[in-house]
Design an enzyme around this catalytic site. Structure first.
Site, PDB file in Angstrom:
ATOM      1  N   ASP A   1     -51.308  46.271 -23.834  1.00  0.00           N
ATOM      2  CA  ASP A   1     -50.467  46.828 -22.771  1.00  0.00           C
ATOM      3  C   ASP A   1     -49.018  46.927 -23.219  1.00  0.00           C
ATOM      4  OD1 ASP A   1     -52.747  46.836 -21.195  1.00  0.00           O
ATOM      5  OD2 ASP A   1     -52.262  44.918 -20.233  1.00  0.00           O
ATOM      6  N   ASP A  52     -56.599  39.799 -20.011  1.00  0.00           N
ATOM      7  CA  ASP A  52     -55.147  39.693 -19.851  1.00  0.00           C
ATOM      8  C   ASP A  52     -54.776  38.219 -19.784  1.00  0.00           C
ATOM      9  OD1 ASP A  52     -54.768  42.439 -19.792  1.00  0.00           O
ATOM     10  OD2 ASP A  52     -54.926  42.570 -17.611  1.00  0.00           O
TER      11      ASP A  52
END
Length: 218
Positions: free
Chosen positions: A178, A164
């Protein structure tokens, strides 16, 4: 007494058997069982499946590329400010679900992602709506993108940590996969509220106002 052709009828004679095999219709074509036509791909279904495939490929390639760049440029350094007070880039390793939820459930989430892929592939067989094709393409690309991290990144298969790097202030750090999953979910809600089915028809077309039944009594 002799019958024409020299055959003498009698008690021991056997009558010719009647064939029970249905004769072919004129032209030699074989009747198609009911429901077979619906299984054949149409132009609408091919277009929808193509849209799903392209959307999933774009999401997956974008996710892989941005994660590669993030690991190469953001490792061993602090956050890179993009929009002061709103957005920065910060590399993290996530063992949980999207937006760092359910940390530590990596194996379970990997199995869930595999199930999502299977459901999308199965659903694509009756897909006719381009809108739903975009939904399923976004979900498929996002699921495969994060699943690839869990399969191939440390510490091991089905336990790998997801990369991330996008940090909106006051919001958990996330990645392209995501975002695609969330956008697909939002679009799915919109299509459902509008009554659009997977086959591209609207719910109201099958259930006319007033709740009356059609001439078949359904």
């Amino acid at each position: 007494m002799t019958a024409p052709g020299g055959v003498t009828p009698g008690a021991g004679s056997v009558a010719p058997a009647m064939s029970t095999k249905p004769s072919a219709p004129p032209g030699g074509s074989t009747p198609v069982p009911h429901g077979r036509d619906e299984a054949r791909p149409t132009a609408g279904s091919r277009r929808a499946v193509a849209t799903l495939t392209v959307a999933a490929a774009i999401v997956l390639l974008s996710d892989i590329l941005t994660k590669h760049v993030a690991v190469a440029t953001l490792s061993d350094r602090g956050p890179v400010e993009v929009i002061p007070g709103l957005l920065d880039l910060e590399l993290t390793r996530n063992s949980g679900a999207a937006f760092s939820l359910a940390g530590g459930a990596t194996v379970l989430l990997s199995l869930v992602a595999l199930a999502v892929v299977a459901v999308v592939v199965f659903t694509a067989r009756r897909l006719r709506s381009v809108g739903w094709a975009l939904v399923l393409g976004a979900l498929l690309g996002g699921a495969v993108g994060n699943l690839a991290d869990r399969l191939f990144r440390a510490p091991g298969p089905l336990r790998g940590h997801v990369v991330d790097f996008v940090h909106l202030h006051y919001w958990p750090i996330f990645n392209v996969a995501d975002s695609a999953i969330v956008c697909g979910g939002v679009l799915a809600v919109i299509l459902s509220l509008r009554g659009v089915g997977l086959d591209g028809t609207r719910y109201a077309e099958h259930h006319p106002p007033g709740g009356g039944s059609d001439h078949h009594g359904r």
